[in-house]
Structures are given as C-alpha cells and as structure tokens.
Design an enzyme around this catalytic site. Structure first.
Site: not given
Ligand code: UDX
Length: 404
Positions: A234, A245
């Site tokens: 992240f 979420c």
């Molecule tokens: C998230 C949580 O990870 C999960 O634990 C929870 O239960 C539900 O919400 P999700 O919404 O599927 O899961 O997506 P995730 O992979 O967490 O990414 C969320 C957003 O952050 C995306 O738009 C992704 O592109 C962005 N992101 C993620 C970044 O911009 N940089 C990162 O390093 C990680």
C-alpha cells in the site's frame, strides 16, 4: 454445518462459495431475484477470479433463494448486506432490516455480521433481535477475494462465546483474534483507514518527488518498505484510492468520530487529499501539454483497480469525467469492463492507442506492462500507475518521477 449468507454482493457470494466448497451446506439469500436466478444457473454477476469455478464445483452444497424462510435450520447466518453512507454517516438500514427478517425465521441460529458496521452496531442488533450476535469483519480485496477468504492474515471474531464462528474458519489455519464486538467492528475501520492513509501519504511523497530531479517515489517506497515497522504494501503511488470500501469507510469513520467530538484530522486530510487528487493529476497533464480541448485521450484500465470489473468509486471514471470537462475526447480500454455511459470503450487496446494522442495508465493490469516503446511512439504517455516497462525518458510523465 448448515450456514446462511444474507446479501450476495462481492463479500456474500465469495463467503458462500468458499464455505460450500469446504463442505458446509450453504444457503445464499438476496432480495434481488435476477441475481438469484443467474446464480442458480451458475452465472456469477461479477468478475472475480476463481469464483465461477468455485461455485460450479460447490453446486451440490450451495443453494440460492430470495426467500428468508430458506434460512430455517441454519446454525450460523452471515449478514453481508451493504452499508452505504448517507448525509449523517453510515446507513445501517440494510443491516437492521436483514437481521430482523432473519430473526423471524431462524431465531435459534447465531448471527454473524460481516458487513462493515460502526462500533456498537452488533450490540443494537442483539437488542433488536434477541439473537447471539457476532462480528466477523472481512479483509478481502476484490480481484483476490477467493484467495483472501481462504488465506486471511487474521480472523477477527467479536462476541462471546466465539466457538461456532471459530469452527467455521478453522480450515484457514489463520490466527484468530477473539475479542469484543466493538473491538472487532473498530479493527475493520482502523485497518481500512490506515491503509488509505498509506496511499494518500505516498501520493503526497510522489508529488514531492516530482519536484526533485533524480527522485523516484517507487524507489523511496521500496526503501521505506524494507523497514518491517513500515511494510512494503500500500505504498504504490497512483491515482488515489477508489473502490467500494476505502472512500466509504474513511468517511463513515470520520463522521463517527465527529459525533463523539474526537479529533480524527489525520483521516480528514487523507480523504480531502484523495478527493482532490484527480483534479491535480489533470492539471499535471495540462502543465505538460497545455489545453486539453479537442485532445484525443486513451485511458487504460477503467475499473477501480486491476482484476475486477467493479466501477464503484473508480478513479479512472473520475479521471475521464475531469478530462471530458476539460474538453478532451476520451476513449477507454479495459480487459473486463466493456461499457460505461461516459465514453466509448474500445474492444481492442491497439485501436484505443492508435486513436489517441495522449495515453494514460489508470489501473495495473499486467497486460499494460507489455506495451512497447514502438507501440507508444509519438504519443504523450502519462504513466499514472507506473506500470509501463519504459525508460523515464520515453514517457511524458510518470507519477512520482522527478525529471531533470
Ligand atoms: C479493500 C481492503 O484492502 C480490504 O481489506 C477491505 O476488506 C475492502 O477494501 P479493495 O477495495 O478490494 O479492498 O481494494 P484494495 O486492493 O485495497 O485497493 C483499494 C484502492 O487503493 C484501489 O483503488 C487501489 O488501486 C488503491 N491502491 C492500493 C493504491 O493506489 N496504492 C496501493 O499501494 C494500494
């Protein structure tokens, strides 16, 4: 065990399929009759790797219905309905309605709330229904939801005695934290808010890197992530966080804290930075190439991230809206999203690229890694996800790269 799952969205369908695959007798309930009809035929209404296979393989153990009476005889019933936000904060209507319906047909079952709910909700549901109510938040990511459900980092169970809920998830072999309902409810919000904080933080560091010749946010993040106290996940700079979420949960947590006069200004600033990020990225484009009026632009990746077709709170869609507002002609390509009202979606990536003067990477599909400098030659390339395998000199701008 006979297990019920109420609410067949991303979380509910995956929970139902995984538990049926482990040999439980599972009944999935949803008020959407179309969804039930299609699930009965083995057609999964969402794109989620591995899910359709799992449902097909578990067909003997998996039943779908829109009738709550199908829950009779279940030992445990999961509540997986949505918890959207309204003006005042979280809207718990679906959770309250679903649990009331469950209590009228399966009072002796235990109720397990998987929906993300603010602390204190399980307590209210217990009072309203007279049932034993447990909190078991999910931490699965779309795109790897089946894997995450089978191999979670941890299982959180709020409520006492946790035995039945614990036995359901024992097969994962993961660490189980048994605690109060309130702690379990807050662990979910605090986790999502912290991950969102990491993302806004690294995006701000990316902005800073862009002002420093020689700096690169990916290398900075890598160096930070090697510190075990920080961790390397992240910390990927990009368009900001989207999806069903993080945007919702950070806002719900903030309004929950404001109701209690608690200062959560860190989260407030995480949200406000994420909210303005798309506008800032578009002004970075105009800084480089001037007015966007009449410019042909291709957005690569349309869902909120790779490996999903989920457009909820998709940053690509906000980006397209902002570009269109600036007068650009926008087309998109995505391996699984095949229509939006907003713009034309090309079936073919080459077609999308050859139409455009400007190419923007907006999600991290592996497919985009294979684009060569020949394929992108003559184009202005904005690598907003840092996914391209090109030299810095071959792209117009990469998020977090400080150019000389
Ligand atoms: C998230 C949580 O990870 C999960 O634990 C929870 O239960 C539900 O919400 P999700 O919404 O599927 O899961 O997506 P995730 O992979 O967490 O990414 C969320 C957003 O952050 C995306 O738009 C992704 O592109 C962005 N992101 C993620 C970044 O911009 N940089 C990162 O390093 C990680």
């Amino acid at each position: 065990m006979k297990i019920g799952v109420v609410g067949l969205g991303y979380v509910g369908i995956v929970t139902a399929a995984v538990l049926a695959n482990k040999g439980n007798e599972v009944v999935g309930v949803d008020v959407d009759q179309n969804k039930i009809q299609s699930l009965k035929k083995g057609v999964v209404p969402i794109f989620e790797p591995g899910l359709e296979n799992l449902i097909r393989n578990s067909a003997m153990k998996l039943n779908f219905t829109d009738n709550f009476n199908g829950l009779e005889g279940c030992e445990a019933i999961f509540i997986c309905v949505p918890t959207p936000n309204n003006k005042e904060g979280i809207d718990l209507t679906y959770v309250m309605d679903a649990s009331k319906k469950v209590s009228s047909c399966a009072k002796d079952s235990i109720l397990i709330i998987k929906s993300t709910v603010t602390p204190g909700t399980a307590r209210v549901v217990r009072k309203n229904t007279g049932m034993s109510v447990f909190s078991n938040p999910e931490f699965t990511r779309e795109g790897s939801a089946v894997y995450d459900t089978e191999h979670p980092d941890r299982i959180v169970i709020g409520g006492d005695p946790a035995d039945v809920c614990e036995s359901i998830w024992k097969f994962t072999g993961s660490k189980i934290i048994k605690t109060t309902n309130e702690n379990a409810e807050l662990i979910k919000y605090a986790s999502n808010a912290f991950l969102a904080t990491k993302i806004s933080f690294i995006n701000q560091i990316a902005d800073l890197c862009e002002t420093i010749p020689g700096a690169d946010v990916n290398v900075v993040a890598e160096g930070m992530g090697m510190d075990r106290r920080i961790g390397n996940e992240f910390l990927k700079a990009g368009l900001g966080y989207g999806g069903s979420c993080f945007p919702k949960d950070t806002k719900a947590l903030l309004s929950f804290s404001l109701d209690r006069n608690v200062d959560l200004s860190i989260i407030e600033s995480v949200i406000s930075y994420n909210d303005k990020r798309i506008k800032e990225l578009v002004s970075k484009i105009t800084d480089k190439i001037g007015s966007l009026r009449g410019k042909k632009i291709c957005i690569l990746g349309l869902a909120f991230k790779d490996n999903t077709d989920d457009l909820r709170e998709s940053r690509s869609i906000s980006l397209a809206q902002e570009l269109i507002r600036s007068g650009a002609i926008v087309k998109g390509f995505d391996p699984v999203v095949k229509n939006t009202d907003l713009m034309e979606i090309c079936n073919d990536i080459d077609q999308c690229i050859s139409f455009s003067e400007i190419i923007i990477t907006a999600t991290e599909w592996n497919l985009f890694k294979d684009l060569t400098k020949e394929e992108l030659s003559g184009k202005k390339v904005f690598d907003f996800r840092r996914i391209l395998n090109l030299e810095n000199s071959e792209i117009t701008m990469g998020v977090g790269i400080g150019k000389n």
